[in-house]
Design a protein around this motif. Structure first.
Motif, PDB file in Angstrom:
ATOM      1  N   GLN A 294       0.721  -1.290   0.186  1.00 17.79           N
ATOM      2  CA  GLN A 294      -0.335  -0.106   0.269  1.00 17.79           C
ATOM      3  C   GLN A 294       0.703   1.393  -0.262  1.00 17.79           C
ATOM      4  O   GLN A 294       0.240   2.733  -0.171  1.00 17.79           O
ATOM      5  N   LEU A 295       2.044   0.985   0.178  1.00 17.89           N
ATOM      6  CA  LEU A 295       3.422   2.664  -0.092  1.00 17.89           C
ATOM      7  C   LEU A 295       2.853   3.257  -1.503  1.00 17.89           C
ATOM      8  O   LEU A 295       3.634   2.050  -2.737  1.00 17.89           O
ATOM      9  N   ASP A 296       2.905   4.602  -1.228  1.00 12.43           N
ATOM     10  CA  ASP A 296       2.350   4.860  -2.536  1.00 12.43           C
ATOM     11  C   ASP A 296       3.580   5.873  -3.312  1.00 12.43           C
ATOM     12  O   ASP A 296       2.852   6.954  -4.244  1.00 12.43           O
ATOM     13  N   GLY A 297       4.004   6.656  -2.188  1.00 13.00           N
ATOM     14  CA  GLY A 297       5.213   7.650  -1.959  1.00 13.00           C
ATOM     15  C   GLY A 297       4.700   8.663  -1.744  1.00 13.00           C
ATOM     16  O   GLY A 297       5.676   9.955  -1.669  1.00 13.00           O
ATOM     17  N   ALA A 298       4.017   8.702  -1.020  1.00 10.91           N
ATOM     18  CA  ALA A 298       3.367   9.792   0.299  1.00 10.91           C
ATOM     19  C   ALA A 298       4.312   9.827   1.359  1.00 10.91           C
ATOM     20  O   ALA A 298       4.391  11.209   1.269  1.00 10.91           O
ATOM     21  N   PHE A 299       5.316   8.460   1.245  1.00  9.78           N
ATOM     22  CA  PHE A 299       5.317   9.453   2.837  1.00  9.78           C
ATOM     23  C   PHE A 299       7.500   9.667   2.012  1.00  9.78           C
ATOM     24  O   PHE A 299       7.502   8.318   0.994  1.00  9.78           O
ATOM     25  N   THR A 300       8.199  10.245   2.741  1.00 13.40           N
ATOM     26  CA  THR A 300       9.246  10.239   2.510  1.00 13.40           C
ATOM     27  C   THR A 300      10.578   9.810   4.052  1.00 13.40           C
ATOM     28  O   THR A 300       9.962  10.054   4.742  1.00 13.40           O
ATOM     29  N   ARG A 305      14.235   9.814   0.299  1.00 13.68           N
ATOM     30  CA  ARG A 305      13.735   9.291  -0.570  1.00 13.68           C
ATOM     31  C   ARG A 305      12.214   8.852   0.008  1.00 13.68           C
ATOM     32  O   ARG A 305      11.609   9.297   0.997  1.00 13.68           O
ATOM     33  N   ARG A 306      11.524   8.261  -1.663  1.00 10.93           N
ATOM     34  CA  ARG A 306       9.864   7.941  -1.281  1.00 10.93           C
ATOM     35  C   ARG A 306      10.010   6.354  -1.109  1.00 10.93           C
ATOM     36  O   ARG A 306      10.327   5.997  -0.924  1.00 10.93           O
ATOM     37  N   HIS A 307       8.820   6.123  -0.051  1.00  7.26           N
ATOM     38  CA  HIS A 307       8.576   4.769   0.233  1.00  7.26           C
ATOM     39  C   HIS A 307       8.007   4.865  -0.673  1.00  7.26           C
ATOM     40  O   HIS A 307       6.940   4.952  -0.540  1.00  7.26           O
ATOM     41  N   GLU A 308       8.385   3.538  -1.970  1.00  9.56           N
ATOM     42  CA  GLU A 308       7.384   3.391  -2.690  1.00  9.56           C
ATOM     43  C   GLU A 308       7.113   2.089  -2.177  1.00  9.56           C
ATOM     44  O   GLU A 308       7.084   1.301  -1.793  1.00  9.56           O
TER      45      GLU A 308
END
Length: 354
Positions: A294-300, A305-308
């Protein structure tokens, strides 16, 4: 010699102070733990060349942890994983937990242990640095019966093994299972090239809401067969209804039988370049493997660095999901006079080559 240090990390919601505690092995392994949520904020481990690097993913600031996030590094409870429909019956009384995941209770409800400030005490000796976190959860907290006193004690030894010991006692019957929700990556852009082995012959299939459905099922002949090491990308690319349902792994493996409470290996994770290896040992009967679907780059992280998606994975040692509603599962009931004891170790066997 292992050491322990404390420094301020900020104020939760502008009021309560939160500290960052550092456990240093003196031999290259270093863990940072927050009093907010018992979060494992960072874990630095040298590779086979002795070069240190992070092996858990984190968020940059306290506000990122206190805002809603997918449990980055948190200690989750009073009940890790899911309780179907947020209700269970214990000794003839039905209890209701606030639902926070598709109509079900996840990780103790919306204000679980991940959203609390824990009291901390640190100490160090010749061979180990330790941090003891303590939390009191009153009767009725998130709907759970019984006042519960919990400790989570992190220890780091000179060999580089990080361990967490959980204890809990209650004044009336309740249910409890605790775990760490650390997001792991041993040093790569994602986890698809990581190799994973899980010491389990069975797993729990789930329904569309991630609630266990049907009986415990053999892994043989499915992408869930990790009895031998396999690259995660290979397994996640398999064609299986359970993978399609969850977008990857978000399932509980039922670890091989051992003596109750005895430490046994649960999993072995290896980086794509073989320069870091993690072995997870536990006294728990289950291991939830979550591949960050469910990680989608909304958090860094702190470096931006984005959490993808599939950028990291969680290996959550725990009891089986929805056990309060499943008499066939190992019990999660804790009664007055008894003490819950649980231990999980993160071992790094490649350090022997450093």
């Amino acid at each position: 010699m292992p050491t322990v240090h404390r420094k301020p990390f900020g104020r939760a919601h502008g009021r309560s102070e939160v500290d960052l505690w550092t456990l240093d092995s003196g031999t290259g392994v270093r863990a940072e733990i927050l009093t907010w949520g018992g979060v494992l904020h960072s874990l630095t481990v040298p590779d086979t060349d002795g070069v240190p690097g992070p092996v858990v993913r984190s968020l940059p600031a306290l506000d990122d942890y206190t805002d809603k996030n997918p449990y980055f590094g948190a200690t989750v409870g009073r009940y890790a994983n899911r309780i179907a429909h947020g209700r269970f019956t214990l000794d003839g009384t039905t209890h209701h937990i606030p639902v926070n995941d598709r109509g079900h209770a996840l990780h103790g409800g919306p204000e679980g242990f991940h959203n609390r400030i824990w009291e901390a005490t640190g100490e160090s000796g010749d061979s180990v640095a330790a941090l003891r976190l303590a939390l009191h959860s009153p009767h009725g907290d998130m709907g759970f019966p019984g006042a519960l006193d919990v400790t989570a004690t992190y220890t780091l030894d000179a060999a580089g093994t990080l361990a967490v010991d959980y204890t809990a006692v209650t004044d009336r019957p309740t249910v409890v299972t605790l775990t760490s929700h650390a997001y792991l990556n041993l040093g790569a852009d994602d986890i698809l090239g990581h190799t994973l082995q899980v010491d389990a012959d069975h797993y729990l299939p789930v329904d569309p809401d991630s609630i266990p459905e049907g009986p415990i099922t053999p892994v043989a002949g499915t992408p869930f067969d990790l009895t031998a090491p396999h690259p995660l990308g290979e397994r996640l690319a398999g064609h299986h209804p359970q993978l399609a349902l969850s977008g990857g792994f978000d399932h509980c493996w039922v670890l091989r039988d051992g003596d109750p409470g005895t430490l046994h290996r649960a999993a072995r994770l290896t980086a794509p370049d073989d320069r870091r290896t993690l072995e997870l040992w536990t006294t728990e009967p289950g291991l939830q493997v979550y591949t960050g679907n469910q990680l989608d780059g909304a958090f860094t992280d702190g470096a931006g660095r984005r959490h993808e998606r599939h950028g990291s994975l969680c290996l959550e040692t725990q009891h089986l999901p929805d056990s309060p509603n499943r008499p066939a599962h190992p019990t999660t009931v804790l009664r007055p006079g008894d003490t819950l004891r649980s231990r999980t170790e993160w071992r790094f066997p490649h350090l022997r080559a450093v």
